[in-house]
Design an enzyme around this catalytic site. Structure first.
Site, PDB file in Angstrom:
ATOM      1  N   CYS A  32     -10.304  13.778 -30.722  1.00 48.67           N
ATOM      2  CA  CYS A  32     -11.192  13.799 -31.888  1.00 48.67           C
ATOM      3  C   CYS A  32     -12.195  12.657 -31.882  1.00 48.67           C
ATOM      4  O   CYS A  32     -13.180  12.682 -32.641  1.00 48.67           O
ATOM      5  CB  CYS A  32     -10.363  13.764 -33.167  1.00 48.67           C
ATOM      6  SG  CYS A  32      -9.169  15.118 -33.262  1.00 48.67           S
ATOM      7  N   LEU A  33     -11.959  11.659 -31.057  1.00 46.81           N
ATOM      8  CA  LEU A  33     -12.927  10.569 -30.872  1.00 46.81           C
ATOM      9  C   LEU A  33     -13.574  10.626 -29.485  1.00 46.81           C
ATOM     10  O   LEU A  33     -14.249   9.674 -29.084  1.00 46.81           O
ATOM     11  CB  LEU A  33     -12.252   9.210 -31.079  1.00 46.81           C
ATOM     12  CG  LEU A  33     -11.753   8.924 -32.502  1.00 46.81           C
ATOM     13  CD1 LEU A  33     -11.072   7.564 -32.568  1.00 46.81           C
ATOM     14  CD2 LEU A  33     -12.900   8.983 -33.503  1.00 46.81           C
ATOM     15  N   PHE A  40     -12.336  10.517 -26.309  1.00 46.59           N
ATOM     16  CA  PHE A  40     -11.872   9.401 -25.454  1.00 46.59           C
ATOM     17  C   PHE A  40     -12.390   8.056 -25.959  1.00 46.59           C
ATOM     18  O   PHE A  40     -12.653   7.145 -25.163  1.00 46.59           O
ATOM     19  CB  PHE A  40     -12.295   9.602 -24.003  1.00 46.59           C
ATOM     20  CG  PHE A  40     -11.611  10.728 -23.281  1.00 46.59           C
ATOM     21  CD1 PHE A  40     -10.593  11.466 -23.878  1.00 46.59           C
ATOM     22  CD2 PHE A  40     -11.993  11.068 -21.998  1.00 46.59           C
ATOM     23  CE1 PHE A  40      -9.976  12.514 -23.213  1.00 46.59           C
ATOM     24  CE2 PHE A  40     -11.374  12.115 -21.313  1.00 46.59           C
ATOM     25  CZ  PHE A  40     -10.363  12.836 -21.923  1.00 46.59           C
ATOM     26  N   GLY A  41     -12.570   7.950 -27.254  1.00 46.98           N
ATOM     27  CA  GLY A  41     -13.013   6.681 -27.841  1.00 46.98           C
ATOM     28  C   GLY A  41     -14.510   6.500 -27.887  1.00 46.98           C
ATOM     29  O   GLY A  41     -14.997   5.515 -28.444  1.00 46.98           O
ATOM     30  N   THR A  42     -15.275   7.445 -27.331  1.00 43.35           N
ATOM     31  CA  THR A  42     -16.729   7.253 -27.296  1.00 43.35           C
ATOM     32  C   THR A  42     -17.337   7.229 -28.694  1.00 43.35           C
ATOM     33  O   THR A  42     -18.318   6.522 -28.928  1.00 43.35           O
ATOM     34  CB  THR A  42     -17.417   8.354 -26.466  1.00 43.35           C
ATOM     35  OG1 THR A  42     -17.075   9.634 -27.011  1.00 43.35           O
ATOM     36  CG2 THR A  42     -16.994   8.295 -25.016  1.00 43.35           C
ATOM     37  N   TYR A  89       2.730  13.705 -19.496  1.00 44.89           N
ATOM     38  CA  TYR A  89       2.262  12.377 -19.921  1.00 44.89           C
ATOM     39  C   TYR A  89       3.109  11.270 -19.336  1.00 44.89           C
ATOM     40  O   TYR A  89       4.299  11.463 -19.096  1.00 44.89           O
ATOM     41  CB  TYR A  89       2.307  12.275 -21.448  1.00 44.89           C
ATOM     42  CG  TYR A  89       1.326  13.139 -22.185  1.00 44.89           C
ATOM     43  CD1 TYR A  89       0.279  13.785 -21.542  1.00 44.89           C
ATOM     44  CD2 TYR A  89       1.444  13.323 -23.559  1.00 44.89           C
ATOM     45  CE1 TYR A  89      -0.613  14.580 -22.235  1.00 44.89           C
ATOM     46  CE2 TYR A  89       0.545  14.119 -24.265  1.00 44.89           C
ATOM     47  CZ  TYR A  89      -0.469  14.740 -23.608  1.00 44.89           C
ATOM     48  OH  TYR A  89      -1.350  15.528 -24.298  1.00 44.89           O
TER      49      TYR A  89
END
Length: 346
Positions: free
Chosen positions: A235-236, A238-240, A53
């Site tokens: 869990c989202l 990538f924000g979608t 990262y």
């Protein structure tokens, strides 16, 4: 905050953890420290990083996430209160610049990766050290079906596990986990540990969300029968699942706007599924992100739900999902959408 004891370990982790892969790319060190301060103040004790990262990986930024977290740990002097998880990278993928020459999961590479992570994190030990992705070519990172290959694997799972065992016995690692693994990989690690009297893996960190429920197919049963629980990431999607990318929207500063490589959750079927899930949230007066996170958190195979945010406000909203319990009506509607859009984004 709620806490959960990882089976076959003494680790007690917060059911919401802090993911950090934007630290050093989309987030400055000041941003990172603000997120860490707020999350820990809210009771989060699980901080998840990786030697690779931030993302997208670049030689110029590799390791910055661990450096930012390490500087924060030194300033706050709270290391003993936290569970720090990091990862050793598997072989180079998709033409990304490798972290090390001949980057394989052998003793030398794991030793070099671990020592570098310990130095950047300014700590003497890692609570949970994870293999970021497998040595072998297999179906992970958005690939649902397995493709037969005759390519020889340069390092066996036993060699990797023996190397990890050496460093655990030296006190540099407390527990071992895997990430982006398959049912075969998890069971093989467990078999080798039992056969050769080596430490067993205690966690698996894989993607899991409303638009990617592939974990349920084979790995969920392993979690129940063998106690290797999920630390869920993405869990989202990538924000979608916030709905912010619907109808072709490109919000300023958002990951999928900045980096064209992140297309895993951008397909047509995924967008249809996201629109349906967002509609469920709106009809029940729920925040779509909180609804999606609450769905993940309630699954019996999930030990911790990792939250990733690029702003402090996003993190605050996501942490509030802890207080949301989904009604039976909402759950039935989510299942109805899943039956129409099954595995839209593996």
């Amino acid at each position: 905050m709620q806490y959960h004891r990882i089976p076959h370990s003494s680790l007690e982790i917060s059911t919401l953890g802090l993911g950090t892969m934007t630290f050093g790319e989309q987030n400055s060190e000041a941003d990172a420290h603000a997120q860490l301060d707020y999350a820990v103040h809210q009771g989060v004790n699980l901080i998840d990083v990786a030697e690779m990262y931030p993302v997208p990986p670049r030689p110029e930024t590799q390791g910055l996430t661990e450096t930012y977290v390490g500087n924060w740990l030194k300033q706050r002097a709270n290391r003993e209160k936290l569970v720090i998880a990091t990862k050793v990278s598997g072989p180079s993928r998709n033409n990304d610049a490798g972290i090390r020459p001949n980057q394989i999961l052998d003793r030398r590479n794991i030793r070099d990766a671990l020592d570098a992570s310990l130095k950047r994190l300014q700590t003497d030990y890692i609570d949970l050290y994870q293999v970021h992705w497998p040595q072998r070519a297999t179906n992970c990172f958005g690939k649902l079906g397995y493709t037969w290959t005759d390519n020889a694997v340069p390092v066996t799972l036993l060699e990797t596990l023996e190397a990890l065992t050496e460093f655990q016995r030296a006190g540099k690692i407390r527990y071992i986990g895997v990430s982006n693994e398959t049912p075969w990989g998890v069971m093989r690690y467990l078999q080798l540990a039992e056969k050769h009297d080596l430490p067993r893996i205690v966690t698996i960190q894989n993607p899991y969300s409303l638009v990617n429920r592939s974990f349920e197919v084979g790995l969920a049963e392993i979690t129940q029968r063998e106690g290797v629980e999920l630390m869920a990431y993405s869990c989202l999607g990538f924000g979608t699942l916030t709905g912010k990318y619907l109808n072709g929207a490109k919000p300023a500063g958002a990951r999928n706007t900045l980096f064209s490589r992140f297309t895993r959750y951008s397909g047509e079927q995924t967008q249809h599924a996201v629109a349906a899930y967002v509609d469920v949230a709106k009809r029940h007066n729920l925040d779509p992100a909180q609804m999606a996170l609450a769905f993940v958190r309630r699954q019996p195979f999930v030990a911790s739900t990792l939250l990733g945010a690029t702003t402090l406000e996003q993190l605050k909203t996501n942490l509030e999902s802890l207080h949301l319990d989904l009604s039976e009506d909402v759950l039935e509607e989510l299942e109805a959408v899943n039956r129409i859009y099954t595995y839209p984004a593996p």
